[in-house]
Design a protein around this motif. Structure first.
Motif, PDB file in Angstrom:
ATOM      1  N   ILE A  78      13.091 -16.531  10.781  1.00 23.75           N
ATOM      2  CA  ILE A  78      12.385 -16.215   9.539  1.00 23.75           C
ATOM      3  C   ILE A  78      12.914 -17.144   8.454  1.00 23.75           C
ATOM      4  N   PRO A  79      12.042 -17.831   7.713  1.00 17.67           N
ATOM      5  CA  PRO A  79      12.514 -18.792   6.700  1.00 17.67           C
ATOM      6  C   PRO A  79      13.203 -18.105   5.523  1.00 17.67           C
ATOM      7  N   ASP A  80      13.882 -18.914   4.718  1.00 13.93           N
ATOM      8  CA  ASP A  80      14.658 -18.377   3.594  1.00 13.93           C
ATOM      9  C   ASP A  80      13.828 -17.515   2.665  1.00 13.93           C
ATOM     10  N   ASP A  81      12.605 -17.907   2.419  1.00 19.17           N
ATOM     11  CA  ASP A  81      11.768 -17.146   1.498  1.00 19.17           C
ATOM     12  C   ASP A  81      10.912 -16.106   2.214  1.00 19.17           C
ATOM     13  N   GLY A  82      11.285 -15.799   3.463  1.00 19.01           N
ATOM     14  CA  GLY A  82      10.501 -14.845   4.237  1.00 19.01           C
ATOM     15  C   GLY A  82      11.251 -13.587   4.640  1.00 19.01           C
ATOM     16  N   MET A  83      12.518 -13.451   4.233  1.00 16.85           N
ATOM     17  CA  MET A  83      13.290 -12.260   4.586  1.00 16.85           C
ATOM     18  C   MET A  83      12.716 -11.058   3.842  1.00 16.85           C
ATOM     19  N   HIS A  84      12.513  -9.951   4.571  1.00 17.46           N
ATOM     20  CA  HIS A  84      11.886  -8.802   3.944  1.00 17.46           C
ATOM     21  C   HIS A  84      12.140  -7.535   4.746  1.00 17.46           C
ATOM     22  N   LEU A  85      11.907  -6.422   4.103  1.00 20.03           N
ATOM     23  CA  LEU A  85      11.882  -5.114   4.742  1.00 20.03           C
ATOM     24  C   LEU A  85      10.478  -4.554   4.511  1.00 20.03           C
ATOM     25  N   THR A  86       9.757  -4.294   5.581  1.00 23.64           N
ATOM     26  CA  THR A  86       8.385  -3.818   5.467  1.00 23.64           C
ATOM     27  C   THR A  86       8.369  -2.319   5.189  1.00 23.64           C
ATOM     28  N   LEU A  87       7.676  -1.936   4.121  1.00 27.35           N
ATOM     29  CA  LEU A  87       7.509  -0.522   3.800  1.00 27.35           C
ATOM     30  C   LEU A  87       6.167   0.015   4.289  1.00 27.35           C
ATOM     31  N   GLY A  88       5.127  -0.800   4.281  1.00 29.53           N
ATOM     32  CA  GLY A  88       3.875  -0.279   4.794  1.00 29.53           C
ATOM     33  C   GLY A  88       2.693  -1.186   4.566  1.00 29.53           C
ATOM     34  N   ARG A  89       1.708  -1.020   5.436  1.00 30.53           N
ATOM     35  CA  ARG A  89       0.451  -1.760   5.343  1.00 30.53           C
ATOM     36  C   ARG A  89      -0.548  -0.961   4.512  1.00 30.53           C
ATOM     37  N   ILE A  90      -1.143  -1.603   3.534  1.00 27.76           N
ATOM     38  CA  ILE A  90      -2.109  -0.963   2.646  1.00 27.76           C
ATOM     39  C   ILE A  90      -3.521  -1.067   3.213  1.00 27.76           C
ATOM     40  N   GLY A  91      -3.872  -2.224   3.744  1.00 31.80           N
ATOM     41  CA  GLY A  91      -5.195  -2.426   4.309  1.00 31.80           C
ATOM     42  C   GLY A  91      -5.458  -3.895   4.518  1.00 31.80           C
ATOM     43  N   ASP A  92      -6.418  -4.217   5.404  1.00 26.95           N
ATOM     44  CA  ASP A  92      -6.736  -5.620   5.633  1.00 26.95           C
ATOM     45  C   ASP A  92      -7.612  -6.142   4.498  1.00 26.95           C
ATOM     46  N   ALA A  93      -7.473  -7.429   4.223  1.00 25.04           N
ATOM     47  CA  ALA A  93      -8.157  -8.025   3.071  1.00 25.04           C
ATOM     48  C   ALA A  93      -9.667  -8.000   3.228  1.00 25.04           C
ATOM     49  N   GLU A  94     -10.145  -8.041   4.460  1.00 24.80           N
ATOM     50  CA  GLU A  94     -11.585  -8.085   4.694  1.00 24.80           C
ATOM     51  C   GLU A  94     -12.272  -6.812   4.218  1.00 24.80           C
ATOM     52  N   ASN A  95     -11.573  -5.674   4.346  1.00 22.14           N
ATOM     53  CA  ASN A  95     -12.182  -4.382   4.018  1.00 22.14           C
ATOM     54  C   ASN A  95     -11.539  -3.693   2.819  1.00 22.14           C
ATOM     55  N   THR A  96     -10.670  -4.399   2.113  1.00 23.97           N
ATOM     56  CA  THR A  96      -9.977  -3.818   0.967  1.00 23.97           C
ATOM     57  C   THR A  96     -10.200  -4.712  -0.239  1.00 23.97           C
ATOM     58  N   SER A  97     -10.803  -4.191  -1.284  1.00 20.60           N
ATOM     59  CA  SER A  97     -11.092  -5.010  -2.461  1.00 20.60           C
ATOM     60  C   SER A  97      -9.850  -5.165  -3.331  1.00 20.60           C
ATOM     61  N   LEU A  98      -9.750  -6.300  -3.983  1.00 19.13           N
ATOM     62  CA  LEU A  98      -8.638  -6.523  -4.902  1.00 19.13           C
ATOM     63  C   LEU A  98      -8.703  -5.526  -6.052  1.00 19.13           C
ATOM     64  N   ARG A  99      -9.900  -5.120  -6.431  1.00 19.87           N
ATOM     65  CA  ARG A  99     -10.040  -4.113  -7.484  1.00 19.87           C
ATOM     66  C   ARG A  99      -9.371  -2.797  -7.077  1.00 19.87           C
ATOM     67  N   ALA A 100      -9.568  -2.394  -5.817  1.00 21.15           N
ATOM     68  CA  ALA A 100      -8.928  -1.171  -5.332  1.00 21.15           C
ATOM     69  C   ALA A 100      -7.413  -1.317  -5.303  1.00 21.15           C
ATOM     70  N   VAL A 101      -6.938  -2.500  -4.941  1.00 17.99           N
ATOM     71  CA  VAL A 101      -5.498  -2.743  -4.908  1.00 17.99           C
ATOM     72  C   VAL A 101      -4.923  -2.662  -6.321  1.00 17.99           C
ATOM     73  N   ARG A 102      -5.626  -3.242  -7.285  1.00 12.68           N
ATOM     74  CA  ARG A 102      -5.161  -3.149  -8.674  1.00 12.68           C
ATOM     75  C   ARG A 102      -5.141  -1.691  -9.133  1.00 12.68           C
ATOM     76  N   GLY A 103      -6.148  -0.933  -8.728  1.00 15.96           N
ATOM     77  CA  GLY A 103      -6.176   0.477  -9.091  1.00 15.96           C
ATOM     78  C   GLY A 103      -5.012   1.260  -8.512  1.00 15.96           C
ATOM     79  N   LEU A 104      -4.563   0.850  -7.334  1.00 14.41           N
ATOM     80  CA  LEU A 104      -3.428   1.497  -6.697  1.00 14.41           C
ATOM     81  C   LEU A 104      -2.162   1.400  -7.549  1.00 14.41           C
ATOM     82  N   LEU A 105      -2.003   0.308  -8.267  1.00 17.86           N
ATOM     83  CA  LEU A 105      -0.769   0.082  -9.011  1.00 17.86           C
ATOM     84  C   LEU A 105      -0.516   1.151 -10.057  1.00 17.86           C
ATOM     85  N   GLY A 106      -1.593   1.672 -10.673  1.00 13.43           N
ATOM     86  CA  GLY A 106      -1.404   2.686 -11.691  1.00 13.43           C
ATOM     87  C   GLY A 106      -0.718   3.916 -11.141  1.00 13.43           C
ATOM     88  N   ASP A 107      -1.207   4.425 -10.013  1.00 17.36           N
ATOM     89  CA  ASP A 107      -0.589   5.598  -9.395  1.00 17.36           C
ATOM     90  C   ASP A 107       0.810   5.274  -8.863  1.00 17.36           C
TER      91      ASP A 107
END
Length: 234
Positions: free
Chosen positions: A84-113
């Motif tokens: 894993i490259p230097d800028d790729g180290m991470h701990l995965t918390l969860g998948r929100i949804g695939d980009a094909e079926n998830t709108s960026l508007r919905a993702v922005r709305g998620l941030l409020g909650d």
């Protein structure tokens, strides 16, 4: 929160005390010792060429590990792993949804909650080193603050009509170091990794959670960070 066994998790059973670094590290290693074969990580289902997905991640600068990541990469250099490259180290918390079926508007709305009532910042101990069926990784502890953060994000994601993320009770948090690029016997990996388990643990300061758009490239996951949610000071 009660942790539960799950056949798709690794290890299948949770540790006896998920907040004790020594117990977590020993539990992870025992599970790895029971593996006879390493699998090709890149043959996992759920990804296809060009696919992208939104995720919650904790990103980890390699500077917080000192020279350990370099030492680990050097030690496994002859094994069929993709580091894993230097800028790729991470701990995965969860998948929100695939980009094909998830709108960026919905993702922005998620941030409020998600931004309301976030758990406070915390420290993690990263313990070298172990492996799973398809990756070399750090064990981490304590799990209690991670589970609290995961449960908060899972609830916010569901409230936004996204997800579902996997249940917090099935979480097995870890930080990857390298991904296996083919199937082969596990004994050789254990021989290389066991001497590295004497390396000292690292303390990681978790002060934010990232919402990213992830893609899979050849031998690596890459992402664009869309939003950062800072965790309140304790």
């Amino acid at each position: 929160m009660r942790l539960e066994p799950h056949p798709d998790a690794f290890p299948v059973d949770p540790p006896a005390d998920p907040d004790d670094p020594a117990i977590v590290a020993a539990h992870d290693w025992i599970a790895f010792e029971q593996l006879s074969e390493i699998t090709d990580h890149w043959r996992r289902p759920g990804w296809r060429p060009g696919s992208r997905a939104y995720y919650w991640l904790l990103t980890m600068p390699t500077t917080e590990f000192g020279d350990q990541v370099f030492r680990l990469r050097t030690a496994i250099g002859r094994l069929p792993y993709d580091p894993i490259p230097d800028d790729g180290m991470h701990l995965t918390l969860g998948r929100i949804g695939d980009a094909e079926n998830t709108s960026l508007r919905a993702v922005r709305g998620l941030l409020g909650d998600a931004g309301i009532g976030l758990p406070t910042a915390f420290d993690l101990t990263a313990i070298p080193v172990t492996a799973s069926k398809g990756a070399i990784r750090y064990s981490v502890a304590p799990w209690t603050p991670l589970l609290a953060l995961h449960a908060h994000l899972a609830q916010a994601t569901a409230a936004a009509g996204l997800g579902p993320m996997k249940p917090s009770s099935h979480l097995r948090p870890h930080i990857g170091v390298a991904y296996s690029s083919r199937s082969w016997p596990a004994t050789e990996v254990r021989t290389v990794l066991e001497p590295l388990r004497i390396l000292p643990p690292s303390t990681l300061h978790v002060t934010k959670v990232d919402l990213v758009l992830m893609r899979r490239e050849t031998g690596a996951y890459r992402w664009d960070t869309l939003f950062e949610l800072p965790l309140p000071h304790p």
